[in-house]
Scaffold this active site. Structure first.
Site, short mmCIF file in Angstrom:
data_model
loop_
_atom_site.label_atom_id
_atom_site.label_comp_id
_atom_site.label_asym_id
_atom_site.label_seq_id
_atom_site.Cartn_x
_atom_site.Cartn_y
_atom_site.Cartn_z
N ASP A 151 0.85 -1.19 0.00
CA ASP A 151 0.00 0.00 0.00
C ASP A 151 0.89 1.24 0.00
OD1 ASP A 151 -1.81 2.09 0.57
OD2 ASP A 151 -3.12 0.72 1.67
N PHE A 225 -2.56 -5.80 -9.43
CA PHE A 225 -1.96 -4.54 -9.00
C PHE A 225 -1.01 -4.00 -10.06
CE2 PHE A 225 -3.22 -5.95 -4.71
CZ PHE A 225 -3.78 -4.77 -4.24
#
Length: 253
Positions: A151, A225
């Site tokens: 993150d 991602f």
């Protein structure tokens, strides 16, 4: 706010923010079934401290007992849906793998895919990664540590939550064997620069690449991602650092 839960006075709360926020998302029926049926095979049972995803200090596991053998160990921090680690474990049967994740839906999906792929050399732990490195894994037990697309906490007020910050190299170095490799990848330029700065300054790590960035790690499969970052025009940057041997007379971290 640090994650916490109501516990007795013998437990302690975390003294710094974690790199995640656990959200109460519902799992699908298939994920619930996977959790119930497959967690006894794949999920490590660990001793907790104050928080639901904590690891009690002084409660390490024995990898040889966990996997039933002695083999190289690869640990992925923030394994998400498990695409990278399921592929790696199912295609590299001579190596053991540990997926570290805090989101149950992702862990359930990982177990489902691992079971379908016949990956018996994979285990999962639902826990805060720095506590896994510091308290759960024995010192020098890890051959490779992967941190792929963590993150980015891209808002300035949240960057203090980033995993790869000055406290991280010490716990990573503790878990890695001498000569072990830390592999990282991100699609956020400022986080990539931060990672590189932090690890360049860490005395127990040295660059395992030449030039500005490491080549793309061939063992990392393309994940959602990475595709998302590429679709938005962001460049994927890899880094690789080798855990240096301590100098004579210096102890392990």
């Amino acid at each position: 706010m640090p994650e916490s839960s109501a516990v007795g006075p013998e437990k302690r709360f975390r003294d710094r923010p974690v790199s995640f926020v656990r959200r109460s998302g519902r799992m699908s029926e298939g994920q619930e079934r996977a959790w119930d049926e497959l967690s006894p095979r794949y999920l490590l049972t660990v001793e907790r401290d104050a928080a639901a995803t904590s690891i009690r200090p002084g409660s390490p596991v024995d990898p040889a007992a966990v996997y039933g053998r002695t083999a190289p160990l690869v640990v992925e921090i923030g394994s998400g849906q498990g695409h990278a680690i399921v592929h790696a474990s199912s295609t590299t049967p001579g190596t053991d793998f540990l997926a570290v994740e805090v989101f149950r839906a992702g862990l359930a999906r990982t177990m489902l895919d691992a079971d379908r792929a016949g990956a018996r050399n994979l285990r999962l732990v639902e826990a805060n990664a720095p506590e896994v490195l510091e308290h759960l894994l024995p010192e020098g037990s890890v051959d490779e540590l992967w941190v792929f697309f963590p993150d980015p906490w891209h808002k300035k007020k949240h960057t203090k939550r980033r995993l790869v910050a000055p406290p991280f190299p010490a716990v990573a170095a503790r878990a890695l064997r001498d000569g072990g490799v830390l592999r990282l990848a991100t699609d956020w330029e400022d986080y990539a620069l931060q990672m590189r700065d932090v690890l360049d300054e860490a005395p127990l790590f040295s660059r395992d690449f030449e030039g500005e960035w490491a080549p793309r790690f061939e063992g990392r499969v393309m994940t959602a991602f990475e595709r998302k970052g590429i679709a938005k025009g962001r460049e994927i940057r890899d880094l690789a650092y080798r855990r240096a041997e301590p100098t004579s007379g210096a102890g392990r971290t």
